[in-house]
Design a protein around this motif. Structure first.
Motif, PDB file in Angstrom:
ATOM      1  N   PRO A  76      70.363  37.531  38.440  1.00 57.87           N
ATOM      2  CA  PRO A  76      69.135  37.784  37.672  1.00 57.87           C
ATOM      3  C   PRO A  76      69.372  38.702  36.472  1.00 57.87           C
ATOM      4  O   PRO A  76      68.738  38.523  35.428  1.00 57.87           O
ATOM      5  CB  PRO A  76      68.202  38.438  38.695  1.00 57.87           C
ATOM      6  CG  PRO A  76      68.679  37.940  40.014  1.00 57.87           C
ATOM      7  CD  PRO A  76      70.172  37.840  39.872  1.00 57.87           C
ATOM      8  N   GLU A  77      70.287  39.646  36.617  1.00 53.77           N
ATOM      9  CA  GLU A  77      70.569  40.544  35.496  1.00 53.77           C
ATOM     10  C   GLU A  77      71.133  39.794  34.292  1.00 53.77           C
ATOM     11  O   GLU A  77      70.767  40.077  33.145  1.00 53.77           O
ATOM     12  CB  GLU A  77      71.565  41.629  35.932  1.00 53.77           C
ATOM     13  CG  GLU A  77      70.971  42.698  36.818  1.00 53.77           C
ATOM     14  CD  GLU A  77      72.018  43.663  37.355  1.00 53.77           C
ATOM     15  OE1 GLU A  77      71.624  44.672  37.962  1.00 53.77           O
ATOM     16  OE2 GLU A  77      73.231  43.415  37.174  1.00 53.77           O
ATOM     17  N   SER A 111      63.314  36.500  36.991  1.00 54.56           N
ATOM     18  CA  SER A 111      64.467  37.336  37.335  1.00 54.56           C
ATOM     19  C   SER A 111      64.032  38.756  37.688  1.00 54.56           C
ATOM     20  O   SER A 111      64.584  39.374  38.607  1.00 54.56           O
ATOM     21  CB  SER A 111      65.460  37.355  36.174  1.00 54.56           C
ATOM     22  OG  SER A 111      65.991  36.069  35.956  1.00 54.56           O
ATOM     23  N   ASN A 112      63.048  39.275  36.964  1.00 57.43           N
ATOM     24  CA  ASN A 112      62.508  40.598  37.307  1.00 57.43           C
ATOM     25  C   ASN A 112      61.956  40.598  38.730  1.00 57.43           C
ATOM     26  O   ASN A 112      62.181  41.545  39.496  1.00 57.43           O
ATOM     27  CB  ASN A 112      61.385  40.973  36.332  1.00 57.43           C
ATOM     28  CG  ASN A 112      61.875  41.230  34.935  1.00 57.43           C
ATOM     29  OD1 ASN A 112      63.056  41.489  34.709  1.00 57.43           O
ATOM     30  ND2 ASN A 112      60.970  41.158  33.970  1.00 57.43           N
ATOM     31  N   VAL A 147      70.662  36.648  33.618  1.00 56.82           N
ATOM     32  CA  VAL A 147      69.588  35.804  33.080  1.00 56.82           C
ATOM     33  C   VAL A 147      68.658  36.644  32.206  1.00 56.82           C
ATOM     34  O   VAL A 147      68.229  36.205  31.134  1.00 56.82           O
ATOM     35  CB  VAL A 147      68.815  35.111  34.216  1.00 56.82           C
ATOM     36  CG1 VAL A 147      67.619  34.340  33.665  1.00 56.82           C
ATOM     37  CG2 VAL A 147      69.737  34.175  34.983  1.00 56.82           C
ATOM     38  N   ASN A 148      68.343  37.863  32.647  1.00 57.28           N
ATOM     39  CA  ASN A 148      67.559  38.768  31.814  1.00 57.28           C
ATOM     40  C   ASN A 148      68.210  38.953  30.443  1.00 57.28           C
ATOM     41  O   ASN A 148      67.546  38.887  29.400  1.00 57.28           O
ATOM     42  CB  ASN A 148      67.424  40.140  32.475  1.00 57.28           C
ATOM     43  CG  ASN A 148      66.388  40.192  33.581  1.00 57.28           C
ATOM     44  OD1 ASN A 148      66.670  40.689  34.666  1.00 57.28           O
ATOM     45  ND2 ASN A 148      65.190  39.705  33.332  1.00 57.28           N
ATOM     46  N   ARG A 176      64.729  40.568  41.340  1.00 57.74           N
ATOM     47  CA  ARG A 176      65.373  41.881  41.474  1.00 57.74           C
ATOM     48  C   ARG A 176      64.488  42.846  42.248  1.00 57.74           C
ATOM     49  O   ARG A 176      64.964  43.619  43.087  1.00 57.74           O
ATOM     50  CB  ARG A 176      65.717  42.448  40.092  1.00 57.74           C
ATOM     51  CG  ARG A 176      66.836  41.688  39.393  1.00 57.74           C
ATOM     52  CD  ARG A 176      67.365  42.394  38.143  1.00 57.74           C
ATOM     53  NE  ARG A 176      66.352  42.484  37.107  1.00 57.74           N
ATOM     54  CZ  ARG A 176      65.817  43.615  36.681  1.00 57.74           C
ATOM     55  NH1 ARG A 176      66.159  44.759  37.247  1.00 57.74           N
ATOM     56  NH2 ARG A 176      64.916  43.628  35.716  1.00 57.74           N
ATOM     57  N   CYS A 185      72.276  31.916  42.829  1.00 54.21           N
ATOM     58  CA  CYS A 185      71.209  32.807  43.279  1.00 54.21           C
ATOM     59  C   CYS A 185      70.150  32.056  44.093  1.00 54.21           C
ATOM     60  O   CYS A 185      70.108  32.183  45.311  1.00 54.21           O
ATOM     61  CB  CYS A 185      70.572  33.514  42.082  1.00 54.21           C
ATOM     62  SG  CYS A 185      69.316  34.730  42.542  1.00 54.21           S
ATOM     63  N   SER A 202      63.016  35.342  32.443  1.00 51.73           N
ATOM     64  CA  SER A 202      63.196  36.784  32.597  1.00 51.73           C
ATOM     65  C   SER A 202      62.185  37.363  33.572  1.00 51.73           C
ATOM     66  O   SER A 202      62.517  38.230  34.393  1.00 51.73           O
ATOM     67  CB  SER A 202      63.069  37.472  31.228  1.00 51.73           C
ATOM     68  OG  SER A 202      63.555  38.793  31.280  1.00 51.73           O
ATOM     69  N   LEU A 243      71.714  30.721  37.685  1.00 48.69           N
ATOM     70  CA  LEU A 243      70.546  31.175  38.447  1.00 48.69           C
ATOM     71  C   LEU A 243      70.308  30.261  39.643  1.00 48.69           C
ATOM     72  O   LEU A 243      70.017  30.724  40.750  1.00 48.69           O
ATOM     73  CB  LEU A 243      69.311  31.196  37.540  1.00 48.69           C
ATOM     74  CG  LEU A 243      68.002  31.645  38.201  1.00 48.69           C
ATOM     75  CD1 LEU A 243      68.099  33.097  38.667  1.00 48.69           C
ATOM     76  CD2 LEU A 243      66.829  31.469  37.236  1.00 48.69           C
TER      77      LEU A 243
END
Length: 472
Positions: free
Chosen positions: A329-330, A291-292, A332-333, A295, A386, A288, A382
């Motif tokens: 990423p969203e 991923s943050n 995965v969050n 983003r 990504c 997470s 991911l």
């Protein structure tokens, strides 16, 4: 016209579909637990069937069941492992009774297939009985935790395999971006230079630690309490069976299983599940955080940070044409949020055990299986959708790092903190670069300044210090 047969369990009689391979215990559980609308996890069912298979082999070896019964039970188990009759597992994964309904559902299906194989009728357990034969030497309290651990080990192995692919992708990106210089940020404010490759290498390091922790989970889950029966004392199980059964199960599963050193402890305490859950929570938190960052670094593209570009995967809005969102990423969050929440459920369930048994294993397995499946899917998407396609805005990053006020930090050892702070404020007010102000005030020669503001040296620990020592 639907036809039924009449069966009974210890509570009373039940009407069962005439051609069903489950029995009264299973049907009663289906009626009692209409919770999730889902069925048992396939890996868990495979493990449960393998446990039954191992027990039949050992029981026949000790003359506790006949060879004919053993062969019929193994026939039933092999059919189930091949995917047949699986629709007869009708019990919801969240259930009362510490998993007794799971166990009896398997016992009844295996017994009915075995009896039919021997020429008997469904629901008539005169040749192979669900409790007396299929469940011989066993209890729900050693069968279910053992089955759950086998399933969890296999899920962890799959997660590790996918994690290896993710590590390879992060390594590739760290190498690709090793000479892409940018400004590092602390508390979302400009700090000092770093390479984009170093950032991706740091992600790799975090995931590698999580990967290694998974081995610890597999190791602790490999200790099983099969042979413990009801509370760890092995009541109703042959003493030789208790000593040998885990060895038989090890051969069947191909896993390095060991019997718990203390079977009472192995039945009472579920800290191994909590330990495994905490490893998943830690892994989810790492994912997470990464991923943050992705983003944030890809925000914009015109008015945000815009360090990197994420692959375009789908339209981002039903109203704003051309908008693209960081959907990978969203997601995965969101998987991370779910896994962290599941860890809380597991924590509460493990703590809620009382005296000789914890009745809450069903929800523990439900949540751990969910986390493991989701995390595996999350790191696959991911990587593929990504990370593998990320590109860097190299020219923009180079321009920003050259103009950034944060470069003054590298000069502080030479001109002092106070003077460096004064230059930073002056650069902020005038819009001039640190380089221009230093040369304008004659603080450092241009040649020396070039060395001090060499980005490669600035991001590599020790290089600047070595140069200074060499000069002296």
């Amino acid at each position: 016209m639907t036809r039924f047969r009449r069966e009974h369990d210890s509570v009373g009689e039940m009407d069962i579909l005439e051609n069903a391979y489950y029995g009264a215990n299973s049907k009663r559980a289906e009626e009692n637990f209409p919770i999730t609308g889902l069925k048992a996890d396939d890996k868990f069912l495979d493990a449960l069937i393998e446990v039954k298979k191992a027990c039949a082999i050992e029981n026949e070896k000790l003359d506790l069941i006949t060879t004919e019964q053993k062969d019929a039970i193994l026939y039933a188990c092999d059919k189930l492992l091949d995917g047949e009759y699986r629709d007869n597992f009708i019990v919801d994964p969240i259930q009362g009774g510490a998993g007794t309904s799971y166990n009896m559902n398997a016992n009844e299906i295996i017994a009915n297939i075995a009896n039919e194989k021997l020429g008997g009728r469904l629901g008539v357990y005169d040749m192979v009985h669900p409790n007396d034969d299929v469940n011989k030497g066993q209890s729900t309290n050693d069968v279910i935790p053992t089955s759950g651990k086998i399933a969890l080990i296999r899920y962890f192995i799959e997660l590790k395999d996918e994690c290896e692919n993710l590590l390879a992708s992060l390594e590739k990106k760290s190498e690709e971006f090793k000479d892409v210089y940018k400004m590092g940020r602390t508390q979302l404010q400009d700090a000092v230079p770093i390479s984009l490759g170093q950032e991706f290498n740091a992600y790799k390091c975090a995931i590698k630690r999580d990967y290694k922790r998974m081995d610890s989970a597999i190791k602790i889950l490999s200790s099983v309490n099969l042979g413990a029966t009801a509370i760890g004392t092995g009541l109703n199980a042959d003493s030789t069976y208790v000593k040998e059964i885990v060895g038989v199960l090890k051969e069947i599963t191909g896993l390095d299983l060991k019997q718990a050193e203390d079977l009472v402890d192995g039945t009472q305490n579920l800290d191994s599940f909590l330990f495994s859950s905490s490893i998943l929570k830690t892994f989810a938190t790492s994912l997470s955080k990464i991923s943050n960052d992705l983003r944030l670094m890809s925000s914009g593209p015109q008015t945000g940070i815009g360090d990197i570009n994420l692959p375009v995967r789908q339209a981002g809005s039903s109203i704003m044409p051309g908008k693209v969102n960081p959907v990978i990423p969203e997601v995965v969050n969101q998987v991370a949020f779910a896994a962290i929440g599941n860890d809380t459920t597991v924590t509460m369930a493990v703590e809620a055990g009382q005296l000789e048994l914890n009745a809450f294993e069903p929800v523990i397995f439900y949540k751990l299986f969910e986390s493991l499946r989701a995390l595996k899917g999350a790191i696959y998407t991911l990587r593929v959708n990504c990370i593998d396609g990320i590109t860097a805005n190299k020219e923009k990053l180079q321009d920003e790092v050259e103009k950034c006020i944060g470069l003054v930090t590298a000069l502080a050892p030479h001109i002092g903190y106070e003077k460096s702070s004064e230059l930073a404020h002056k650069a902020q007010d005038t819009g001039k670069t640190i380089r221009a102000l230093v040369l304008e005030e004659g603080l450092i020669s241009e040649d020396e300044l070039d060395k001090m503001l060499d980005f490669k040296k600035m991001i590599t620990p020790g290089i600047l210090e070595e140069d200074q020592l060499n000069e002296k």
